[in-house]
Design a protein around this motif. Structure first.
Motif, PDB file in Angstrom:
ATOM      1  N   PRO A  41      32.126  45.452  40.755  1.00 24.29           N
ATOM      2  CA  PRO A  41      30.569  46.040  40.700  1.00 24.29           C
ATOM      3  C   PRO A  41      29.361  46.664  39.543  1.00 24.29           C
ATOM      4  O   PRO A  41      30.186  46.703  38.146  1.00 24.29           O
ATOM      5  N   GLY A  42      28.340  46.157  40.046  1.00 24.47           N
ATOM      6  CA  GLY A  42      27.396  45.807  38.524  1.00 24.47           C
ATOM      7  C   GLY A  42      27.534  44.897  37.238  1.00 24.47           C
ATOM      8  O   GLY A  42      26.494  44.827  36.430  1.00 24.47           O
ATOM      9  N   LYS A  43      28.085  43.577  38.266  1.00 24.08           N
ATOM     10  CA  LYS A  43      28.186  42.900  37.040  1.00 24.08           C
ATOM     11  C   LYS A  43      27.941  41.398  37.218  1.00 24.08           C
ATOM     12  O   LYS A  43      27.809  41.411  39.182  1.00 24.08           O
ATOM     13  N   GLN A  44      28.535  40.096  36.873  1.00 25.86           N
ATOM     14  CA  GLN A  44      28.107  38.998  37.440  1.00 25.86           C
ATOM     15  C   GLN A  44      29.262  38.306  37.858  1.00 25.86           C
ATOM     16  O   GLN A  44      30.751  38.875  37.414  1.00 25.86           O
ATOM     17  N   ARG A  45      29.306  37.337  38.960  1.00 26.40           N
ATOM     18  CA  ARG A  45      30.510  36.916  39.732  1.00 26.40           C
ATOM     19  C   ARG A  45      30.811  35.805  38.442  1.00 26.40           C
ATOM     20  O   ARG A  45      30.531  35.438  37.617  1.00 26.40           O
ATOM     21  N   GLU A  46      32.287  36.223  38.137  1.00 21.75           N
ATOM     22  CA  GLU A  46      32.999  35.012  36.908  1.00 21.75           C
ATOM     23  C   GLU A  46      33.909  34.138  37.917  1.00 21.75           C
ATOM     24  O   GLU A  46      35.173  35.009  38.024  1.00 21.75           O
ATOM     25  N   LEU A  47      34.764  33.248  36.399  1.00 22.14           N
ATOM     26  CA  LEU A  47      35.389  32.693  36.926  1.00 22.14           C
ATOM     27  C   LEU A  47      36.889  33.483  36.322  1.00 22.14           C
ATOM     28  O   LEU A  47      36.756  33.707  36.069  1.00 22.14           O
ATOM     29  N   VAL A  48      37.676  33.003  37.543  1.00 27.44           N
ATOM     30  CA  VAL A  48      39.126  33.066  36.684  1.00 27.44           C
ATOM     31  C   VAL A  48      39.911  32.542  37.011  1.00 27.44           C
ATOM     32  O   VAL A  48      40.796  32.249  35.882  1.00 27.44           O
ATOM     33  N   ALA A  49      39.892  31.580  37.809  1.00 26.49           N
ATOM     34  CA  ALA A  49      41.242  30.169  37.557  1.00 26.49           C
ATOM     35  C   ALA A  49      40.492  29.184  38.707  1.00 26.49           C
ATOM     36  O   ALA A  49      40.257  29.690  39.796  1.00 26.49           O
TER      37      ALA A  49
END
Length: 121
Positions: A41-49
């Motif tokens: 919530p409130g953050k950008q989508r980010e790569l995990v793996a």
């Protein structure tokens, strides 16, 4: 049409494990890579793996040593084993695929609907 069907999210306590699965539904002509992103919530989508068609893997620093990505190419399925979960891992996890649905398409990204992972302290 390529569709991605995710499963395995849910609630865990800190230190526990969860395993996410993502299966390709529909026709896919070629897959360059599959993987997982997350968005809190409130953050950008980010790569995990991510894992490529040659089984090369890439991990975000914040999951190295805790999460493991794998794939079953025969089933067009990718998995994310999440161990030693932390409250900050709480997010919606999205499966993605980069590839082509048929020989006429340009390679593009496809996304799953997302699955919620909640880690309590």
């Amino acid at each position: 049409q390529v569709q991605l069907v995710e499963s395995g999210g849910g609630l865990a306590q800190a230190g526990e494990s969860l395993r996410l699965s993502c299966a390709v539904s529909g026709t896919v002509f070629s897959i360059n890579a599959m993987g997982w992103y997350r968005q809190a919530p409130g953050k950008q989508r980010e790569l995990v793996a991510a894992v490529t068609r040659t089984d090369s893997t890439n991990y975000a620093d914040f999951v190295k040593g805790r999460f493991t990505i794998s794939r079953n190419s025969a089933k067009n399925t990718v998995y994310l084993q999440m161990d030693s979960l932390k409250p900050e891992d709480t997010a919606v996890y999205y499966c993605y695929l980069h590839g082509r649905s048929n020989s006429y398409d340009q390679p593009r990204a496809y996304w799953g609907q997302g699955t919620q992972v909640t880690v309590s302290s």
